[in-house]
Scaffold this motif. Structure first.
Motif, PDB file in Angstrom:
ATOM      1  N   VAL A  32     -25.597 -33.834  -9.479  1.00 24.04           N
ATOM      2  CA  VAL A  32     -24.245 -34.043  -9.985  1.00 24.04           C
ATOM      3  C   VAL A  32     -23.730 -32.692 -10.468  1.00 24.04           C
ATOM      4  CG1 VAL A  32     -22.826 -35.239 -11.710  1.00 24.04           C
ATOM      5  CG2 VAL A  32     -24.690 -36.448 -10.564  1.00 24.04           C
ATOM      6  N   ALA A  39     -17.350 -35.286 -12.642  1.00 21.96           N
ATOM      7  CA  ALA A  39     -18.805 -35.180 -12.512  1.00 21.96           C
ATOM      8  C   ALA A  39     -19.095 -35.586 -11.073  1.00 21.96           C
ATOM      9  CB  ALA A  39     -19.494 -36.107 -13.509  1.00 21.96           C
ATOM     10  N   VAL A  60     -31.043 -39.637  -9.783  1.00 23.95           N
ATOM     11  CA  VAL A  60     -30.397 -38.390 -10.193  1.00 23.95           C
ATOM     12  C   VAL A  60     -31.474 -37.318 -10.346  1.00 23.95           C
ATOM     13  CG1 VAL A  60     -28.929 -37.248 -11.900  1.00 23.95           C
ATOM     14  CG2 VAL A  60     -28.652 -39.704 -11.459  1.00 23.95           C
ATOM     15  N   CYS A  63     -28.249 -32.629 -13.065  1.00 22.53           N
ATOM     16  CA  CYS A  63     -26.845 -32.845 -13.412  1.00 22.53           C
ATOM     17  C   CYS A  63     -26.322 -31.657 -14.219  1.00 22.53           C
ATOM     18  CB  CYS A  63     -26.675 -34.127 -14.209  1.00 22.53           C
ATOM     19  SG  CYS A  63     -24.957 -34.339 -14.729  1.00 22.53           S
ATOM     20  N   ARG A  65     -23.468 -31.525 -15.709  1.00 20.98           N
ATOM     21  CA  ARG A  65     -22.537 -31.935 -16.769  1.00 20.98           C
ATOM     22  C   ARG A  65     -23.253 -31.980 -18.121  1.00 20.98           C
ATOM     23  NH1 ARG A  65     -17.379 -30.897 -16.776  1.00 20.98           N
ATOM     24  NH2 ARG A  65     -16.423 -31.429 -14.803  1.00 20.98           N
ATOM     25  N   CYS A  68     -22.229 -34.262 -21.084  1.00 24.79           N
ATOM     26  CA  CYS A  68     -22.311 -35.730 -21.010  1.00 24.79           C
ATOM     27  C   CYS A  68     -23.326 -36.224 -22.050  1.00 24.79           C
ATOM     28  CB  CYS A  68     -22.741 -36.152 -19.610  1.00 24.79           C
ATOM     29  SG  CYS A  68     -22.975 -37.935 -19.447  1.00 24.79           S
ATOM     30  N   TYR A  70     -25.361 -38.470 -21.851  1.00 27.59           N
ATOM     31  CA  TYR A  70     -26.638 -38.855 -21.234  1.00 27.59           C
ATOM     32  C   TYR A  70     -27.426 -37.646 -20.719  1.00 27.59           C
ATOM     33  CZ  TYR A  70     -24.547 -43.483 -21.268  1.00 27.59           C
ATOM     34  OH  TYR A  70     -23.958 -44.656 -21.656  1.00 27.59           O
ATOM     35  N   ASN A  71     -26.891 -36.453 -20.921  1.00 29.95           N
ATOM     36  CA  ASN A  71     -27.514 -35.261 -20.336  1.00 29.95           C
ATOM     37  C   ASN A  71     -28.430 -34.550 -21.336  1.00 29.95           C
ATOM     38  OD1 ASN A  71     -27.828 -32.482 -19.349  1.00 29.95           O
ATOM     39  ND2 ASN A  71     -26.373 -33.115 -17.774  1.00 29.95           N
ATOM     40  N   CYS A  76     -30.567 -36.345 -16.302  1.00 27.14           N
ATOM     41  CA  CYS A  76     -29.856 -37.551 -16.750  1.00 27.14           C
ATOM     42  C   CYS A  76     -30.823 -38.519 -17.435  1.00 27.14           C
ATOM     43  CB  CYS A  76     -29.215 -38.227 -15.547  1.00 27.14           C
ATOM     44  SG  CYS A  76     -28.265 -39.695 -16.001  1.00 27.14           S
ATOM     45  N   ILE A  81     -26.953 -45.072 -13.105  1.00 27.49           N
ATOM     46  CA  ILE A  81     -25.566 -44.602 -12.983  1.00 27.49           C
ATOM     47  C   ILE A  81     -24.880 -45.306 -11.819  1.00 27.49           C
ATOM     48  CG2 ILE A  81     -26.135 -42.315 -13.923  1.00 27.49           C
ATOM     49  CD1 ILE A  81     -25.503 -41.243 -11.008  1.00 27.49           C
ATOM     50  N   CYS A  92     -19.790 -39.353 -10.501  1.00 25.72           N
ATOM     51  CA  CYS A  92     -20.616 -40.174 -11.380  1.00 25.72           C
ATOM     52  C   CYS A  92     -19.649 -40.882 -12.321  1.00 25.72           C
ATOM     53  CB  CYS A  92     -21.606 -39.320 -12.174  1.00 25.72           C
ATOM     54  SG  CYS A  92     -22.469 -40.331 -13.418  1.00 25.72           S
ATOM     55  N   THR A  94     -20.455 -43.003 -14.536  1.00 22.28           N
ATOM     56  CA  THR A  94     -21.120 -43.259 -15.827  1.00 22.28           C
ATOM     57  C   THR A  94     -20.916 -42.084 -16.782  1.00 22.28           C
ATOM     58  OG1 THR A  94     -22.754 -44.518 -14.562  1.00 22.28           O
ATOM     59  CG2 THR A  94     -23.356 -44.020 -16.819  1.00 22.28           C
ATOM     60  N   TYR A  95     -20.412 -40.994 -16.263  1.00 25.71           N
ATOM     61  CA  TYR A  95     -20.149 -39.777 -17.052  1.00 25.71           C
ATOM     62  C   TYR A  95     -19.389 -40.094 -18.329  1.00 25.71           C
ATOM     63  CZ  TYR A  95     -17.767 -35.308 -18.090  1.00 25.71           C
ATOM     64  OH  TYR A  95     -17.264 -34.185 -18.702  1.00 25.71           O
TER      65      TYR A  95
HETATM   66  S1  SF4 Z   1     -24.368 -40.160 -16.601  1.00 30.38           S
HETATM   67 FE1  SF4 Z   1     -23.910 -38.073 -17.341  1.00 30.38          FE
HETATM   68  S2  SF4 Z   1     -25.901 -36.982 -17.272  1.00 30.38           S
HETATM   69 FE2  SF4 Z   1     -26.099 -38.840 -15.988  1.00 30.38          FE
HETATM   70  S3  SF4 Z   1     -25.589 -38.111 -13.913  1.00 30.38           S
HETATM   71 FE3  SF4 Z   1     -23.695 -38.940 -14.816  1.00 30.38          FE
HETATM   72  S4  SF4 Z   1     -22.665 -37.134 -15.696  1.00 30.38           S
HETATM   73 FE4  SF4 Z   1     -24.812 -36.559 -15.351  1.00 30.38          FE
END
Ligand code: SF4
Length: 98
Positions: A32, A39, A60, A63, A65, A68, A70-71, A76, A81, A92, A94-95
Motif C-alpha cells: 500500500v 492509501a 498486506v 504499507c 501510510r 494510519c 493501524y500502521n 499493517c 482490510i 485501502c 480501511t485506511y
Molecule cells: S489499514 Fe492502514 S496500515 Fe493497514 S494497509 Fe490500510 S492504510 Fe495501511
C-alpha cells in the motif's frame, strides 16, 4: 515472528480490473503506497495474465501510510482490510488517518 498466513488479510477487494483479483485478492503480499491523499494499492496491475496464487488469500506486505492508526513500522496491524476504488482504482478503504 509472523508467517504470511498470519499477516493482515485483504478481506474484500472490489478492484475487479486487477489481475490479482479473481473473486478476491490472491497476491501473496500487497504494498500500500501513499499517492496524494489516498492509501493506494501499489500491487494493482491490469494484465492479460492471471496474477497471484489461486489457493492464497491476499495479505498486506508493506504499507507506506505511516500515519494510519493501524500502521506500525510500515506494516499493517488491522484485523483485515478492504480494498476498492476510491481516489485511485484501488485504495485501502480501511485506511484511518490518526
Ligand atoms: S489499514 Fe492502514 S496500515 Fe493497514 S494497509 Fe490500510 S492504510 Fe495501511
Amino acid at each position: 515472528m509472523k508467517t504470511l498466513l498470519q499477516m493482515t488479510p485483504v478481506r474484500e477487494c472490489a478492484a475487479t480490473a486487477c489481475s490479482f483479483n479473481t473473486k478476491g485478492c490472491h497476491a501473496p503480499a500487497i504494498t500500500v503506497a501513499s499517492t496524494g491523499d489516498a492509501a493506494s494499492c501499489a500491487t494493482f496491475v491490469e494484465s492479460s495474465l492471471q496474477g497471484g496464487i489461486a489457493e492464497v488469500t491476499g495479505t498486506v506486505g508493506a504499507c507506506a501510510r505511516s500515519e494510519c492508526t493501524y500502521n506500525t513500522n510500515l506494516a499493517c496491524t488491522a484485523e483485515s482490510i478492504t480494498v476498492g476504488p476510491g481516489a485511485t482504482a484501488s485504495d485501502c478503504l480501511t485506511y484511518q488517518p490518526a
